[in-house]
Design a protein around this motif. Structure first.
Motif, PDB file in Angstrom:
ATOM      1  N   ALA A   1       0.835  -1.205   0.000  1.00 29.52           N
ATOM      2  CA  ALA A   1       0.000   0.000   0.000  1.00 29.52           C
ATOM      3  C   ALA A   1       0.867   1.251   0.000  1.00 29.52           C
ATOM      4  CB  ALA A   1      -0.943  -0.005   1.193  1.00 29.52           C
ATOM      5  N   SER A   2       1.925   1.246   0.802  1.00 34.53           N
ATOM      6  CA  SER A   2       2.832   2.401   0.860  1.00 34.53           C
ATOM      7  C   SER A   2       3.513   2.639  -0.479  1.00 34.53           C
ATOM      8  CB  SER A   2       3.896   2.192   1.936  1.00 34.53           C
ATOM      9  OG  SER A   2       3.310   2.196   3.205  1.00 34.53           O
ATOM     10  N   ARG A   3       3.913   1.556  -1.146  1.00 37.16           N
ATOM     11  CA  ARG A   3       4.566   1.693  -2.453  1.00 37.16           C
ATOM     12  C   ARG A   3       3.600   2.308  -3.460  1.00 37.16           C
ATOM     13  NH1 ARG A   3       8.353  -2.538  -4.641  1.00 37.16           N
ATOM     14  NH2 ARG A   3       9.799  -0.902  -5.153  1.00 37.16           N
ATOM     15  N   TYR A   4       2.360   1.818  -3.511  1.00 32.39           N
ATOM     16  CA  TYR A   4       1.378   2.354  -4.450  1.00 32.39           C
ATOM     17  C   TYR A   4       1.098   3.831  -4.171  1.00 32.39           C
ATOM     18  CZ  TYR A   4       0.192  -1.748  -7.209  1.00 32.39           C
ATOM     19  OH  TYR A   4       0.229  -2.788  -8.105  1.00 32.39           O
ATOM     20  N   LEU A   5       0.973   4.180  -2.901  1.00 29.68           N
ATOM     21  CA  LEU A   5       0.724   5.583  -2.559  1.00 29.68           C
ATOM     22  C   LEU A   5       1.913   6.466  -2.933  1.00 29.68           C
ATOM     23  CD1 LEU A   5      -1.035   5.125   0.890  1.00 29.68           C
ATOM     24  CD2 LEU A   5      -2.085   5.957  -1.236  1.00 29.68           C
ATOM     25  N   ARG A   6       3.130   5.975  -2.723  1.00 25.86           N
ATOM     26  CA  ARG A   6       4.328   6.733  -3.085  1.00 25.86           C
ATOM     27  C   ARG A   6       4.401   6.934  -4.592  1.00 25.86           C
ATOM     28  NH1 ARG A   6       8.731   5.032  -5.069  1.00 25.86           N
ATOM     29  NH2 ARG A   6       8.533   2.883  -4.330  1.00 25.86           N
ATOM     30  N   VAL A   7       4.173   5.865  -5.349  1.00 23.09           N
ATOM     31  CA  VAL A   7       4.235   5.963  -6.813  1.00 23.09           C
ATOM     32  C   VAL A   7       3.127   6.883  -7.318  1.00 23.09           C
ATOM     33  CG1 VAL A   7       3.986   4.674  -8.981  1.00 23.09           C
ATOM     34  CG2 VAL A   7       5.437   3.773  -7.143  1.00 23.09           C
ATOM     35  N   PHE A   8       1.936   6.790  -6.722  1.00 16.68           N
ATOM     36  CA  PHE A   8       0.836   7.675  -7.114  1.00 16.68           C
ATOM     37  C   PHE A   8       1.261   9.134  -6.973  1.00 16.68           C
ATOM     38  CE2 PHE A   8      -3.111  10.017  -6.093  1.00 16.68           C
ATOM     39  CZ  PHE A   8      -3.807   9.790  -7.261  1.00 16.68           C
ATOM     40  N   LYS A   9       1.876   9.466  -5.843  1.00 12.12           N
ATOM     41  CA  LYS A   9       2.342  10.840  -5.633  1.00 12.12           C
ATOM     42  C   LYS A   9       3.424  11.203  -6.649  1.00 12.12           C
ATOM     43  CE  LYS A   9       4.298  13.938  -2.208  1.00 12.12           C
ATOM     44  NZ  LYS A   9       4.814  14.103  -0.851  1.00 12.12           N
ATOM     45  N   GLU A  10       4.350  10.283  -6.902  1.00 12.38           N
ATOM     46  CA  GLU A  10       5.440  10.544  -7.839  1.00 12.38           C
ATOM     47  C   GLU A  10       4.944  10.728  -9.271  1.00 12.38           C
ATOM     48  OE1 GLU A  10       8.724   7.819  -7.540  1.00 12.38           O
ATOM     49  OE2 GLU A  10       8.854   8.096  -5.371  1.00 12.38           O
ATOM     50  N   VAL A  11       3.830  10.115  -9.616  1.00  9.86           N
ATOM     51  CA  VAL A  11       3.254  10.317 -10.949  1.00  9.86           C
ATOM     52  C   VAL A  11       3.013  11.812 -11.171  1.00  9.86           C
ATOM     53  CG1 VAL A  11       1.137  10.015 -12.310  1.00  9.86           C
ATOM     54  CG2 VAL A  11       2.224   8.032 -11.251  1.00  9.86           C
ATOM     55  N   PHE A  12       2.420  12.451 -10.191  1.00 11.43           N
ATOM     56  CA  PHE A  12       2.128  13.877 -10.311  1.00 11.43           C
ATOM     57  C   PHE A  12       3.407  14.716 -10.257  1.00 11.43           C
ATOM     58  CE2 PHE A  12      -1.887  12.041  -9.180  1.00 11.43           C
ATOM     59  CZ  PHE A  12      -2.792  12.763  -9.942  1.00 11.43           C
ATOM     60  N   GLU A  13       4.340  14.317  -9.405  1.00 15.64           N
ATOM     61  CA  GLU A  13       5.601  15.059  -9.311  1.00 15.64           C
ATOM     62  C   GLU A  13       6.390  14.968 -10.616  1.00 15.64           C
ATOM     63  OE1 GLU A  13       6.268  14.489  -4.504  1.00 15.64           O
ATOM     64  OE2 GLU A  13       7.367  13.198  -5.891  1.00 15.64           O
TER      65      GLU A  13
ATOM     66  N   ALA B   1       5.325  14.416 -13.551  1.00 14.22           N
ATOM     67  CA  ALA B   1       4.618  15.089 -14.638  1.00 14.22           C
ATOM     68  C   ALA B   1       4.532  16.600 -14.405  1.00 14.22           C
ATOM     69  CB  ALA B   1       3.212  14.505 -14.794  1.00 14.22           C
ATOM     70  N   ASN B   2       5.181  17.065 -13.337  1.00 14.34           N
ATOM     71  CA  ASN B   2       5.149  18.486 -12.957  1.00 14.34           C
ATOM     72  C   ASN B   2       3.735  18.987 -12.682  1.00 14.34           C
ATOM     73  OD1 ASN B   2       7.992  18.885 -13.111  1.00 14.34           O
ATOM     74  ND2 ASN B   2       7.804  18.924 -15.343  1.00 14.34           N
ATOM     75  N   HIS B   3       2.956  18.121 -12.035  1.00 17.24           N
ATOM     76  CA  HIS B   3       1.585  18.463 -11.650  1.00 17.24           C
ATOM     77  C   HIS B   3       1.388  18.237 -10.160  1.00 17.24           C
ATOM     78  CE1 HIS B   3      -0.414  19.046 -15.641  1.00 17.24           C
ATOM     79  NE2 HIS B   3       0.721  18.472 -16.018  1.00 17.24           N
ATOM     80  N   ASP B   4       2.460  18.466  -9.376  1.00 15.97           N
ATOM     81  CA  ASP B   4       2.352  18.208  -7.950  1.00 15.97           C
ATOM     82  C   ASP B   4       1.339  19.128  -7.269  1.00 15.97           C
ATOM     83  OD1 ASP B   4       4.564  19.581  -8.994  1.00 15.97           O
ATOM     84  OD2 ASP B   4       5.787  19.318  -7.223  1.00 15.97           O
ATOM     85  N   GLY B   5       1.082  20.297  -7.831  1.00 23.18           N
ATOM     86  CA  GLY B   5       0.051  21.184  -7.281  1.00 23.18           C
ATOM     87  C   GLY B   5      -1.316  20.535  -7.320  1.00 23.18           C
ATOM     88  N   HIS B   6      -1.598  19.784  -8.374  1.00 22.57           N
ATOM     89  CA  HIS B   6      -2.886  19.093  -8.474  1.00 22.57           C
ATOM     90  C   HIS B   6      -2.975  17.982  -7.432  1.00 22.57           C
ATOM     91  CE1 HIS B   6      -6.612  17.909 -10.417  1.00 22.57           C
ATOM     92  NE2 HIS B   6      -6.201  16.646 -10.323  1.00 22.57           N
ATOM     93  N   TYR B   7      -1.878  17.274  -7.232  1.00 25.87           N
ATOM     94  CA  TYR B   7      -1.850  16.230  -6.197  1.00 25.87           C
ATOM     95  C   TYR B   7      -2.126  16.841  -4.826  1.00 25.87           C
ATOM     96  CZ  TYR B   7      -0.132  12.738  -2.959  1.00 25.87           C
ATOM     97  OH  TYR B   7      -0.036  11.860  -1.912  1.00 25.87           O
ATOM     98  N   GLU B   8      -1.446  17.933  -4.517  1.00 18.84           N
ATOM     99  CA  GLU B   8      -1.629  18.595  -3.223  1.00 18.84           C
ATOM    100  C   GLU B   8      -3.078  19.060  -3.048  1.00 18.84           C
ATOM    101  OE1 GLU B   8       0.538  18.634  -0.768  1.00 18.84           O
ATOM    102  OE2 GLU B   8       2.051  17.635  -2.004  1.00 18.84           O
ATOM    103  N   MET B   9      -3.691  19.550  -4.117  1.00 13.54           N
ATOM    104  CA  MET B   9      -5.085  19.981  -4.056  1.00 13.54           C
ATOM    105  C   MET B   9      -6.004  18.793  -3.767  1.00 13.54           C
ATOM    106  SD  MET B   9      -8.177  20.135  -6.120  1.00 13.54           S
ATOM    107  CE  MET B   9      -7.498  19.453  -7.580  1.00 13.54           C
ATOM    108  N   MET B  10      -5.695  17.634  -4.360  1.00 12.04           N
ATOM    109  CA  MET B  10      -6.547  16.457  -4.169  1.00 12.04           C
ATOM    110  C   MET B  10      -6.480  15.928  -2.744  1.00 12.04           C
ATOM    111  SD  MET B  10      -6.255  14.060  -7.568  1.00 12.04           S
ATOM    112  CE  MET B  10      -4.566  13.606  -7.200  1.00 12.04           C
ATOM    113  N   ILE B  11      -5.302  15.981  -2.110  1.00 14.04           N
ATOM    114  CA  ILE B  11      -5.170  15.384  -0.783  1.00 14.04           C
ATOM    115  C   ILE B  11      -5.444  16.369   0.342  1.00 14.04           C
ATOM    116  CG2 ILE B  11      -3.537  13.646  -1.593  1.00 14.04           C
ATOM    117  CD1 ILE B  11      -1.400  15.333   0.011  1.00 14.04           C
ATOM    118  N   ARG B  12      -5.636  17.617   0.012  1.00 13.20           N
ATOM    119  CA  ARG B  12      -5.888  18.629   1.029  1.00 13.20           C
ATOM    120  C   ARG B  12      -7.194  18.301   1.762  1.00 13.20           C
ATOM    121  NH1 ARG B  12      -5.004  23.573  -1.718  1.00 13.20           N
ATOM    122  NH2 ARG B  12      -6.819  22.991  -2.915  1.00 13.20           N
ATOM    123  N   PRO B  13      -7.167  18.328   3.097  1.00 15.83           N
ATOM    124  CA  PRO B  13      -8.401  18.061   3.855  1.00 15.83           C
ATOM    125  C   PRO B  13      -9.467  19.099   3.543  1.00 15.83           C
ATOM    126  CG  PRO B  13      -6.492  18.184   5.320  1.00 15.83           C
ATOM    127  CD  PRO B  13      -6.030  18.598   3.955  1.00 15.83           C
TER     128      PRO B  13
END
Length: 83
Positions: free
Chosen positions: A56-68, A70-82
């Motif tokens: 589970a940790s590996r999948y979550l890490r890779v999911f985050k890295e996909v956005f990083e 692709a230079n879309h880490d702002g979108h990732y941060e927006m999705m996980i924001r409470p």
């Protein structure tokens, strides 16, 4: 939906993103895109999956890295924001 996000809004091909990874992480990345694309066209009522904390940790890490990668880490941060 992430596959659609990258293709339509991000103007990034999923295969280009997968190629940014190596080894098992590349397989995880590819499986994430496959799961997302398959899930957008059908329901998985009979799907049963067991994974340990490490997987589970590996999948979550890779999911985050996909956005990083692709230079879309702002979108990732927006999705996980409470909310």
């Amino acid at each position: 939906m992430a596959g659609h996000y990258f293709h339509i809004l991000g103007n990034v091909d999923k295969d280009d993103i997968v190629q940014l990874f190596e080894g098992e992480d590349q397989q995880v990345c590819n499986s994430l895109f496959s799961w997302i694309n398959d899930g957008s066209h059908s329901a998985h009522d009979d799907l049963y999956l067991v994974c340990d904390d490490q997987t589970a940790s590996r999948y979550l890490r890779v999911f985050k890295e996909v956005f990083e990668k692709a230079n879309h880490d702002g979108h990732y941060e927006m999705m996980i924001r409470p909310r």
